[in-house]
Design a protein around this motif. Structure first.
Motif, PDB file in Angstrom:
ATOM      1  N   ARG A 171       0.846  -1.195   0.000  1.00 26.60           N
ATOM      2  CA  ARG A 171       0.000   0.000   0.000  1.00 26.60           C
ATOM      3  C   ARG A 171       0.877   1.240   0.000  1.00 26.60           C
ATOM      4  NH1 ARG A 171      -3.849   0.814   4.976  1.00 26.60           N
ATOM      5  NH2 ARG A 171      -1.969   1.724   5.898  1.00 26.60           N
ATOM      6  N   LEU A 172       0.659   2.106  -0.980  1.00 23.41           N
ATOM      7  CA  LEU A 172       1.368   3.372  -1.053  1.00 23.41           C
ATOM      8  C   LEU A 172       0.397   4.480  -0.653  1.00 23.41           C
ATOM      9  CD1 LEU A 172       3.298   2.896  -4.404  1.00 23.41           C
ATOM     10  CD2 LEU A 172       4.083   2.440  -2.097  1.00 23.41           C
ATOM     11  N   SER A 173       0.613   5.050   0.509  1.00 22.02           N
ATOM     12  CA  SER A 173      -0.301   6.069   1.039  1.00 22.02           C
ATOM     13  C   SER A 173      -0.289   7.309   0.158  1.00 22.02           C
ATOM     14  CB  SER A 173       0.102   6.446   2.464  1.00 22.02           C
ATOM     15  OG  SER A 173       0.044   5.326   3.311  1.00 22.02           O
ATOM     16  N   GLY A 174      -1.482   7.817  -0.132  1.00 24.44           N
ATOM     17  CA  GLY A 174      -1.613   9.068  -0.872  1.00 24.44           C
ATOM     18  C   GLY A 174      -1.354   8.980  -2.356  1.00 24.44           C
ATOM     19  N   LYS A 175      -1.255   7.760  -2.908  1.00 19.32           N
ATOM     20  CA  LYS A 175      -1.000   7.602  -4.333  1.00 19.32           C
ATOM     21  C   LYS A 175      -2.240   7.134  -5.089  1.00 19.32           C
ATOM     22  CE  LYS A 175       3.406   8.610  -4.084  1.00 19.32           C
ATOM     23  NZ  LYS A 175       3.948   9.843  -4.720  1.00 19.32           N
ATOM     24  N   GLY A 176      -3.394   7.213  -4.429  1.00 15.57           N
ATOM     25  CA  GLY A 176      -4.634   6.800  -5.065  1.00 15.57           C
ATOM     26  C   GLY A 176      -5.358   7.966  -5.711  1.00 15.57           C
ATOM     27  N   GLY A 177      -6.698   7.903  -5.718  1.00 11.36           N
ATOM     28  CA  GLY A 177      -7.497   8.915  -6.382  1.00 11.36           C
ATOM     29  C   GLY A 177      -7.474  10.250  -5.670  1.00 11.36           C
ATOM     30  N   PRO A 178      -7.683  11.334  -6.426  1.00 10.14           N
ATOM     31  CA  PRO A 178      -7.693  12.668  -5.820  1.00 10.14           C
ATOM     32  C   PRO A 178      -8.883  12.860  -4.886  1.00 10.14           C
ATOM     33  CG  PRO A 178      -8.431  12.759  -8.096  1.00 10.14           C
ATOM     34  CD  PRO A 178      -7.957  11.360  -7.870  1.00 10.14           C
ATOM     35  N   ALA A 179      -8.727  13.775  -3.964  1.00 12.77           N
ATOM     36  CA  ALA A 179      -9.809  14.059  -3.018  1.00 12.77           C
ATOM     37  C   ALA A 179     -10.985  14.673  -3.754  1.00 12.77           C
ATOM     38  CB  ALA A 179      -9.310  15.000  -1.933  1.00 12.77           C
ATOM     39  N   GLN A 181     -13.060  16.799  -2.656  1.00 13.33           N
ATOM     40  CA  GLN A 181     -13.253  18.183  -2.243  1.00 13.33           C
ATOM     41  C   GLN A 181     -11.910  18.820  -1.915  1.00 13.33           C
ATOM     42  OE1 GLN A 181     -16.001  18.273   1.020  1.00 13.33           O
ATOM     43  NE2 GLN A 181     -17.420  16.837   0.051  1.00 13.33           N
ATOM     44  N   GLU A 182     -11.835  20.104  -2.053  1.00 12.82           N
ATOM     45  CA  GLU A 182     -10.598  20.819  -1.758  1.00 12.82           C
ATOM     46  C   GLU A 182     -10.202  20.616  -0.303  1.00 12.82           C
ATOM     47  OE1 GLU A 182      -8.754  25.366  -1.958  1.00 12.82           O
ATOM     48  OE2 GLU A 182     -10.764  24.933  -2.713  1.00 12.82           O
ATOM     49  N   GLY A 183      -8.911  20.349  -0.100  1.00 15.67           N
ATOM     50  CA  GLY A 183      -8.425  20.151   1.266  1.00 15.67           C
ATOM     51  C   GLY A 183      -8.517  18.716   1.749  1.00 15.67           C
ATOM     52  N   GLY A 184      -9.100  17.828   0.937  1.00 18.94           N
ATOM     53  CA  GLY A 184      -9.221  16.437   1.330  1.00 18.94           C
ATOM     54  C   GLY A 184      -7.944  15.652   1.040  1.00 18.94           C
ATOM     55  N   GLN A 185      -7.931  14.388   1.444  1.00 18.22           N
ATOM     56  CA  GLN A 185      -6.769  13.524   1.255  1.00 18.22           C
ATOM     57  C   GLN A 185      -6.937  12.643   0.023  1.00 18.22           C
ATOM     58  OE1 GLN A 185      -6.513  11.270   4.873  1.00 18.22           O
ATOM     59  NE2 GLN A 185      -5.226  12.800   5.886  1.00 18.22           N
ATOM     60  N   ARG A 186      -5.818  12.395  -0.664  1.00 14.31           N
ATOM     61  CA  ARG A 186      -5.845  11.420  -1.749  1.00 14.31           C
ATOM     62  C   ARG A 186      -6.020  10.023  -1.159  1.00 14.31           C
ATOM     63  NH1 ARG A 186      -3.911  13.238  -6.835  1.00 14.31           N
ATOM     64  NH2 ARG A 186      -3.868  11.036  -7.439  1.00 14.31           N
ATOM     65  N   GLY A 187      -6.548   9.128  -1.960  1.00 13.53           N
ATOM     66  CA  GLY A 187      -6.665   7.739  -1.529  1.00 13.53           C
ATOM     67  C   GLY A 187      -5.310   7.049  -1.590  1.00 13.53           C
ATOM     68  N   ASP A 188      -5.312   5.752  -1.304  1.00 16.36           N
ATOM     69  CA  ASP A 188      -4.087   4.968  -1.329  1.00 16.36           C
ATOM     70  C   ASP A 188      -4.035   4.115  -2.596  1.00 16.36           C
ATOM     71  OD1 ASP A 188      -3.473   5.990   1.153  1.00 16.36           O
ATOM     72  OD2 ASP A 188      -4.312   4.270   2.235  1.00 16.36           O
ATOM     73  N   LEU A 189      -2.838   3.697  -2.952  1.00 15.01           N
ATOM     74  CA  LEU A 189      -2.637   2.798  -4.076  1.00 15.01           C
ATOM     75  C   LEU A 189      -2.187   1.446  -3.550  1.00 15.01           C
ATOM     76  CD1 LEU A 189      -2.255   2.076  -7.093  1.00 15.01           C
ATOM     77  CD2 LEU A 189       0.061   3.038  -6.911  1.00 15.01           C
ATOM     78  N   TYR A 190      -2.910   0.387  -3.923  1.00 16.58           N
ATOM     79  CA  TYR A 190      -2.548  -0.976  -3.548  1.00 16.58           C
ATOM     80  C   TYR A 190      -1.978  -1.679  -4.776  1.00 16.58           C
ATOM     81  CZ  TYR A 190      -5.234  -0.461   0.772  1.00 16.58           C
ATOM     82  OH  TYR A 190      -5.692  -0.052   1.992  1.00 16.58           O
ATOM     83  N   VAL A 191      -0.747  -2.174  -4.633  1.00 16.12           N
ATOM     84  CA  VAL A 191      -0.097  -2.882  -5.738  1.00 16.12           C
ATOM     85  C   VAL A 191       0.107  -4.338  -5.346  1.00 16.12           C
ATOM     86  CG1 VAL A 191       1.872  -2.969  -7.300  1.00 16.12           C
ATOM     87  CG2 VAL A 191       1.117  -0.751  -6.368  1.00 16.12           C
ATOM     88  N   GLU A 192      -0.544  -5.240  -6.066  1.00 18.17           N
ATOM     89  CA  GLU A 192      -0.345  -6.669  -5.833  1.00 18.17           C
ATOM     90  C   GLU A 192       0.891  -7.126  -6.602  1.00 18.17           C
ATOM     91  OE1 GLU A 192      -2.527 -11.031  -6.332  1.00 18.17           O
ATOM     92  OE2 GLU A 192      -3.584  -9.204  -6.904  1.00 18.17           O
ATOM     93  N   VAL A 193       1.802  -7.806  -5.900  1.00 18.63           N
ATOM     94  CA  VAL A 193       3.041  -8.275  -6.517  1.00 18.63           C
ATOM     95  C   VAL A 193       2.897  -9.750  -6.861  1.00 18.63           C
ATOM     96  CG1 VAL A 193       5.528  -8.585  -6.234  1.00 18.63           C
ATOM     97  CG2 VAL A 193       4.393  -6.590  -5.228  1.00 18.63           C
TER      98      VAL A 193
END
Length: 298
Positions: A171-179, A181-193
């Motif tokens: 899991r890469l924190s903050g590498k997922g979808g954009p928030a 709303q303004e000021g929100g957090q990006r989602g996470d990116l999960y990479v299956e190896v």
């Protein structure tokens, strides 16, 4: 803390039969089962210990290796098929790793209900989690590597640590979808190896396993054989009188324990080839040996 002897864990002798192992396991599994001991951490640890011991001693091949090499012969924590990393994360060359084992926790349930990906139920201002995969070869899983994954057209460098398992998700924190709303957090990116199978090597926890085949004559007289390892070809001495199915340990040539500099062994099983088509002279030599057998083994 060092592990207890598996026979001691189950309260049985080293030469115990399969039935004795099974009975001992059932008795202890009932005694320490979490449903019978709610909230009892000590009982929970003993239950895990009993399961680990049984998973090795109930398997003929693993038990043989354990009897010969001890815990080093059964691949450490990975031998039981459990979570070898304890569900935690760590930092690897500046990249924060959080490992996800698909446990189906509360976050996943809420995410399925309300449309959030993965651990998305942390507030409506958080972006969706993304999921992707990457494939590496056997050696890359052993030594670690860097891969590039593409998400929404942005290329992200992913550092894969040495010792990662097939199916492990990073899991890469903050590498997922954009928030949203303004000021929100990006989602996470999960990479299956995903790890490609090797043509001659297999992995079991921190063990690497392979076979070599030698002739009957070499088994009797002894020989040197070349063994393919992840570190290159290693010459291994096979002593005279080696029996079919004998295991040899190449220390330090196995898989690393994730997040450490320690590596397990490479276990080599020796198979002995029995000739099927002998010429007349060869048959005579074997017959001469058979005639002297009583004298040799006298």
């Amino acid at each position: 803390m060092s592990k207890r002897d598996y026979y001691e864990v189950l309260g049985i002798q080293k030469g115990a039969s399969d039935d004795e192992i099974k009975k001992a396991f059932r008795k202890l599994a009932i005694k320490y089962h979490p449903d019978k001991n709610p909230g009892d951490k000590e009982a929970e640890e003993k239950f895990k210990e009993v399961n680990e011991a049984y998973s090795v001693l109930s398997d003929k091949t693993k038990r043989q290796r354990y009897d010969q090499f001890g815990h080093a012969g059964v691949g450490g924590a990975g031998a039981t098929g459990g979570n070898p990393f304890g569900g935690g994360g760590f930092d690897f060359n500046g990249q924060a790793f959080n490992f996800d084992f698909g446990g189906g926790g509360l976050d996943d349930i809420l995410g399925a209900m309300f449309g959030f990906g993965g651990s998305g139920f942390r507030g409506a201002r958080r972006g969706r989690d993304y999921r992707t995969s990457t494939t590496i070869n056997f050696e890359e899983a052993i030594f670690g590597c860097t891969k590039t994954v593409s998400v929404d057209g942005e290329n992200i460098k992913l550092k894969i640590p040495a010792g990662i398992y097939d199916g492990q998700r990073i899991r890469l924190s903050g590498k997922g979808g954009p928030a949203p709303q303004e000021g929100g957090q990006r989602g996470d990116l999960y990479v299956e190896v995903r790890v490609r199978a090797h043509k001659t090597l297999t992995r079991e926890g921190d063990l690497i396993l392979s076979d070599v085949t030698i002739s009957m004559v070499d088994a009797v007289l002894g020989t040197d054989v070349d063994v393919e390892t992840v570190d290159g070809t290693v010459t291994m001495r096979v002593p005279a009188g080696t029996q079919p199915g004998t295991n040899f340990k190449l220390s330090g040539h196995g898989a690393p324990r994730l997040g450490t500099n320690e590596r397990g062994p490479h276990i080599v099983t020796v198979n002995v080839e029995i000739p099927k088509n002998l010429n007349r002279k060869q048959k005579q030599l074997i017959e001469q040996f058979r005639d002297t057998k009583r004298t040799i083994f006298g």
